[in-house]
Structures are given as structure tokens and as C-alpha cells.
Design a protein around this motif. Structure first.
Motif, PDB file in Angstrom:
ATOM      1  N   MET A   1      89.026 -14.654  68.964  1.00 21.52           N
ATOM      2  CA  MET A   1      89.483 -13.671  67.994  1.00 21.52           C
ATOM      3  C   MET A   1      90.816 -13.100  68.493  1.00 21.52           C
ATOM      4  SD  MET A   1      87.332 -10.450  66.403  1.00 21.52           S
ATOM      5  CE  MET A   1      85.893 -11.421  66.049  1.00 21.52           C
ATOM      6  N   GLN A   2      91.757 -13.014  67.592  1.00 22.11           N
ATOM      7  CA  GLN A   2      93.072 -12.503  67.950  1.00 22.11           C
ATOM      8  C   GLN A   2      93.059 -10.988  68.035  1.00 22.11           C
ATOM      9  OE1 GLN A   2      95.943 -14.047  65.234  1.00 22.11           O
ATOM     10  NE2 GLN A   2      95.524 -16.172  65.759  1.00 22.11           N
ATOM     11  N   ASP A   3      94.019 -10.452  68.765  1.00 28.88           N
ATOM     12  CA  ASP A   3      94.104  -9.013  68.984  1.00 28.88           C
ATOM     13  C   ASP A   3      94.185  -8.235  67.668  1.00 28.88           C
ATOM     14  OD1 ASP A   3      94.223  -6.778  70.785  1.00 28.88           O
ATOM     15  OD2 ASP A   3      96.353  -6.602  70.241  1.00 28.88           O
ATOM     16  N   THR A   4      94.993  -8.688  66.735  1.00 25.40           N
ATOM     17  CA  THR A   4      95.123  -8.005  65.443  1.00 25.40           C
ATOM     18  C   THR A   4      93.811  -8.043  64.680  1.00 25.40           C
ATOM     19  OG1 THR A   4      97.455  -8.614  65.342  1.00 25.40           O
ATOM     20  CG2 THR A   4      96.412  -7.968  63.277  1.00 25.40           C
ATOM     21  N   GLU A   5      93.168  -9.163  64.710  1.00 23.51           N
ATOM     22  CA  GLU A   5      91.886  -9.307  64.017  1.00 23.51           C
ATOM     23  C   GLU A   5      90.834  -8.389  64.632  1.00 23.51           C
ATOM     24  OE1 GLU A   5      88.919 -12.921  62.579  1.00 23.51           O
ATOM     25  OE2 GLU A   5      90.555 -13.343  63.959  1.00 23.51           O
ATOM     26  N   THR A   6      90.836  -8.282  65.940  1.00 21.17           N
ATOM     27  CA  THR A   6      89.898  -7.387  66.631  1.00 21.17           C
ATOM     28  C   THR A   6      90.167  -5.946  66.248  1.00 21.17           C
ATOM     29  OG1 THR A   6      89.736  -8.925  68.483  1.00 21.17           O
ATOM     30  CG2 THR A   6      89.043  -6.652  68.891  1.00 21.17           C
ATOM     31  N   LYS A   7      91.425  -5.547  66.207  1.00 22.16           N
ATOM     32  CA  LYS A   7      91.781  -4.176  65.820  1.00 22.16           C
ATOM     33  C   LYS A   7      91.339  -3.874  64.391  1.00 22.16           C
ATOM     34  CE  LYS A   7      95.659  -3.556  68.931  1.00 22.16           C
ATOM     35  NZ  LYS A   7      97.119  -3.406  69.050  1.00 22.16           N
ATOM     36  N   GLU A   8      91.536  -4.819  63.485  1.00 25.96           N
ATOM     37  CA  GLU A   8      91.111  -4.640  62.098  1.00 25.96           C
ATOM     38  C   GLU A   8      89.594  -4.491  62.008  1.00 25.96           C
ATOM     39  OE1 GLU A   8      92.681  -4.360  59.002  1.00 25.96           O
ATOM     40  OE2 GLU A   8      94.368  -3.890  60.312  1.00 25.96           O
ATOM     41  N   MET A   9      88.890  -5.326  62.750  1.00 31.46           N
ATOM     42  CA  MET A   9      87.427  -5.264  62.735  1.00 31.46           C
ATOM     43  C   MET A   9      86.946  -3.915  63.261  1.00 31.46           C
ATOM     44  SD  MET A   9      84.589  -7.504  64.798  1.00 31.46           S
ATOM     45  CE  MET A   9      85.194  -6.861  66.341  1.00 31.46           C
ATOM     46  N   LEU A  10      87.537  -3.436  64.343  1.00 32.92           N
ATOM     47  CA  LEU A  10      87.132  -2.146  64.902  1.00 32.92           C
ATOM     48  C   LEU A  10      87.472  -1.003  63.958  1.00 32.92           C
ATOM     49  CD1 LEU A  10      88.082  -2.688  68.646  1.00 32.92           C
ATOM     50  CD2 LEU A  10      85.787  -2.631  67.643  1.00 32.92           C
ATOM     51  N   ALA A  11      88.624  -1.082  63.292  1.00 30.49           N
ATOM     52  CA  ALA A  11      88.989  -0.056  62.308  1.00 30.49           C
ATOM     53  C   ALA A  11      87.981  -0.041  61.161  1.00 30.49           C
ATOM     54  CB  ALA A  11      90.395  -0.305  61.780  1.00 30.49           C
ATOM     55  N   ASP A  12      87.580  -1.221  60.716  1.00 29.56           N
ATOM     56  CA  ASP A  12      86.564  -1.303  59.662  1.00 29.56           C
ATOM     57  C   ASP A  12      85.253  -0.677  60.112  1.00 29.56           C
ATOM     58  OD1 ASP A  12      88.302  -2.652  57.969  1.00 29.56           O
ATOM     59  OD2 ASP A  12      87.463  -4.637  58.410  1.00 29.56           O
ATOM     60  N   LEU A  13      84.866  -0.950  61.337  1.00 23.36           N
ATOM     61  CA  LEU A  13      83.600  -0.412  61.855  1.00 23.36           C
ATOM     62  C   LEU A  13      83.649   1.103  62.017  1.00 23.36           C
ATOM     63  CD1 LEU A  13      82.674  -3.169  64.444  1.00 23.36           C
ATOM     64  CD2 LEU A  13      81.546  -2.687  62.254  1.00 23.36           C
ATOM     65  N   VAL A  14      84.764   1.639  62.474  1.00 25.49           N
ATOM     66  CA  VAL A  14      84.904   3.096  62.589  1.00 25.49           C
ATOM     67  C   VAL A  14      84.779   3.725  61.212  1.00 25.49           C
ATOM     68  CG1 VAL A  14      86.529   4.965  63.103  1.00 25.49           C
ATOM     69  CG2 VAL A  14      86.246   3.093  64.725  1.00 25.49           C
ATOM     70  N   TRP A  15      85.471   3.151  60.221  1.00 18.08           N
ATOM     71  CA  TRP A  15      85.412   3.686  58.863  1.00 18.08           C
ATOM     72  C   TRP A  15      83.993   3.616  58.309  1.00 18.08           C
ATOM     73  CZ3 TRP A  15      84.094   1.831  54.056  1.00 18.08           C
ATOM     74  CH2 TRP A  15      84.426   2.667  52.982  1.00 18.08           C
ATOM     75  N   LEU A  16      83.352   2.459  58.459  1.00 14.46           N
ATOM     76  CA  LEU A  16      82.000   2.298  57.939  1.00 14.46           C
ATOM     77  C   LEU A  16      81.025   3.263  58.611  1.00 14.46           C
ATOM     78  CD1 LEU A  16      80.091   0.808  56.068  1.00 14.46           C
ATOM     79  CD2 LEU A  16      79.824  -0.938  57.859  1.00 14.46           C
ATOM     80  N   ASN A  17      81.139   3.450  59.904  1.00 11.83           N
ATOM     81  CA  ASN A  17      80.261   4.391  60.603  1.00 11.83           C
ATOM     82  C   ASN A  17      80.493   5.822  60.134  1.00 11.83           C
ATOM     83  OD1 ASN A  17      78.563   2.840  62.271  1.00 11.83           O
ATOM     84  ND2 ASN A  17      80.279   2.426  63.623  1.00 11.83           N
ATOM     85  N   ALA A  18      81.731   6.168  59.816  1.00  9.68           N
ATOM     86  CA  ALA A  18      82.007   7.509  59.285  1.00  9.68           C
ATOM     87  C   ALA A  18      81.349   7.690  57.926  1.00  9.68           C
ATOM     88  CB  ALA A  18      83.512   7.737  59.188  1.00  9.68           C
TER      89      ALA A  18
END
Length: 76
Positions: A1-18
Motif C-alpha cells: 500500500m502506498q503512503d498516500t493510499e494509507t493516509k486516505e484510508m486512515l482519514a476515512d477511518l477517523v471520519w467514520l469513527n467520529a
């Protein structure tokens, strides 16, 4: 997984958890009101507002412009 893709995935997870966190707070308030046959204690409501604001700030940090803030404004 590329760095940008990882950052996007983590941003999605933070948003979803909120989103999940704020909905759980609302479910807790609604359940409390049903069981008590009155509103939750004022101290709980104040704390819940602060918790929602924190979750929203986290979500907005990574996903600006979603409907979350508008939706939370409709919670009672």
C-alpha cells in the motif's frame, strides 16, 4: 500500500469513527430519556456536547465539508 493510499484510508477511518461515536452518544441520550421518561441529566448533556465537538473536530480535520456537522446540529 502506498503512503498516500494509507493516509486516505486512515482519514476515512477517523471520519467514520467520529460518525459512529456521535451516533452512539445520541443513542445513549435517547435510551436514557426513554428509560427515565425525562431528559438525561443536564451535566450529561453538557458533556455530550463537548464529546460531539471533539469528534467533529477530528472528523473535520481529515474530511472537511461532509454532512456530519449539519447532521449533528439536528440531534436533540
Amino acid at each position: 500500500m502506498q503512503d498516500t493510499e494509507t493516509k486516505e484510508m486512515l482519514a476515512d477511518l477517523v471520519w467514520l469513527n467520529a460518525v459512529i461515536a456521535t451516533e452512539l452518544i445520541q443513542i445513549t441520550e435517547n435510551t436514557s430519556a426513554i428509560l427515565r421518561k425525562s431528559a438525561p441529566p443536564a451535566s450529561c448533556l453538557v458533556e455530550h456536547v463537548a464529546l460531539r465537538e471533539t469528534a467533529l473536530a477530528m472528523a473535520e480535520k481529515y474530511r472537511k465539508g461532509t454532512m456530519l456537522a449539519q447532521h449533528l446540529g439536528k440531534h436533540q
